[in-house]
Write a protein that holds these residues in place. Structure first.
Motif, mmCIF file in Angstrom:
data_model
loop_
_atom_site.group_PDB
_atom_site.id
_atom_site.type_symbol
_atom_site.label_atom_id
_atom_site.label_comp_id
_atom_site.label_asym_id
_atom_site.label_seq_id
_atom_site.Cartn_x
_atom_site.Cartn_y
_atom_site.Cartn_z
ATOM 1 N N ASN A 1 0.817 -1.210 0.000
ATOM 2 C CA ASN A 1 0.000 0.000 0.000
ATOM 3 C C ASN A 1 0.853 1.263 0.000
ATOM 4 O OD1 ASN A 1 0.837 0.234 2.671
ATOM 5 N ND2 ASN A 1 -1.038 -0.613 3.487
ATOM 6 N N GLY A 2 2.129 1.127 -0.317
ATOM 7 C CA GLY A 2 3.035 2.268 -0.349
ATOM 8 C C GLY A 2 3.195 2.874 -1.729
ATOM 9 N N PRO A 3 3.988 3.955 -1.828
ATOM 10 C CA PRO A 3 4.133 4.699 -3.080
ATOM 11 C C PRO A 3 5.203 4.180 -4.034
ATOM 12 C CG PRO A 3 5.273 5.854 -1.338
ATOM 13 C CD PRO A 3 4.598 4.668 -0.697
ATOM 14 N N LEU A 4 5.898 3.105 -3.680
ATOM 15 C CA LEU A 4 6.980 2.593 -4.520
ATOM 16 C C LEU A 4 6.696 1.164 -4.957
ATOM 17 C CD1 LEU A 4 10.036 3.805 -2.398
ATOM 18 C CD2 LEU A 4 8.982 4.951 -4.360
ATOM 19 N N ASP A 5 7.100 0.824 -6.182
ATOM 20 C CA ASP A 5 7.050 -0.563 -6.618
ATOM 21 C C ASP A 5 8.150 -1.321 -5.882
ATOM 22 O OD1 ASP A 5 5.006 -0.110 -8.468
ATOM 23 O OD2 ASP A 5 6.413 0.287 -10.100
ATOM 24 N N PRO B 1 3.400 -4.194 -7.149
ATOM 25 C CA PRO B 1 3.185 -2.801 -7.548
ATOM 26 C C PRO B 1 2.767 -1.882 -6.399
ATOM 27 C CG PRO B 1 1.396 -4.187 -8.343
ATOM 28 C CD PRO B 1 2.405 -5.096 -7.710
ATOM 29 N N ALA B 2 3.063 -0.626 -6.562
ATOM 30 C CA ALA B 2 2.679 0.409 -5.589
ATOM 31 C C ALA B 2 1.172 0.623 -5.601
ATOM 32 C CB ALA B 2 3.397 1.713 -5.927
ATOM 33 N N HIS B 3 0.664 1.197 -4.513
ATOM 34 C CA HIS B 3 -0.738 1.633 -4.404
ATOM 35 C C HIS B 3 -1.744 0.537 -4.751
ATOM 36 C CE1 HIS B 3 0.837 5.659 -4.019
ATOM 37 N NE2 HIS B 3 1.355 5.631 -5.224
ATOM 38 N N MET B 4 -1.548 -0.660 -4.242
ATOM 39 C CA MET B 4 -2.492 -1.738 -4.523
ATOM 40 C C MET B 4 -3.838 -1.436 -3.849
ATOM 41 S SD MET B 4 0.001 -5.060 -4.169
ATOM 42 C CE MET B 4 -1.144 -6.232 -4.869
#
Length: 184
Positions: free
Chosen positions: A74-78, A115-118
């Motif tokens: 749930n973070g901003p980086l892959d 992936p980021a922002h799942m």
């Protein structure tokens, strides 16, 4: 003919952009980035062991069970090149599908990308050499005991998503050209 160039008010050539420390002022950007990378897994990754399927529905010493592992970011980086380590507790052995007894700990194959922002409910399954589940073998005789832990072992962060997906066109002009215009 007189031509002039100007920058928007308050912006001078060589001036520091907003948020950038002036020369001689301590800049913590790199230290903050390092700290964010070191704590990323604990802060943004959720690792879950699920679909535990014990033989017969009840675990007894000597039984085995299959299970799956999945990861949510749930973070901003892959996250790239993620591996998890499965560790047996209280005598439990762990391993991959097809083994007959397991070992005290087992590291998964490399997961290419989380992936980021799942979105809530989205997960990436940890797959080990085309097998979508793992096994554990119970050796504990305690009525309730911790049997298996799953821990993020290794990962790399990919800044491309942050640098590319979080950049939108600016609305403030960075340069203005002005000149006299005379009717022909």
């Amino acid at each position: 003919m007189t031509a002039t160039t100007s920058r928007p008010s308050g912006q001078e050539l060589g001036a520091n952009a907003p948020g950038i420390a002036a020369p001689g002022t301590p800049n913590t950007v790199l230290a903050d980035l390092r700290e964010a990378a070191e704590t990323y897994a604990d802060r943004y990754l959720v690792v879950e062991m699920y679909a535990v399927n014990p033989d017969g529905g009840v675990l007894n010493p000597g039984d085995s069970a299959s299970f799956k592992v999945r990861v949510h970011n749930n973070g901003p980086l892959d996250v790239r090149d993620l591996t998890v380590v499965l560790t047996g507790r209280n005598g439990t052995r762990v391993g991959r599908h097809g083994w007959t007894n397991g070992q005290s700990s087992y590291g998964s194959a490399v997961l290419d990308k989380v992936p980021a922002h799942m979105f809530d409910g989205d997960w990436v399954d940890v797959v080990d050499d085309d097998h979508d589940h793992f096994h554990f073998w119970v050796h504990s005789t305690m009525p309730e005991s911790d049997l298996v832990t799953v821990t993020v072992q290794d990962w790399n962060l990919d800044l491309l998503h942050l640098l590319n997906a979080h950049t939108d066109p600016g609305t403030t002009p960075h340069f203005v050209y002005r000149d006299e215009v005379h009717p022909a």
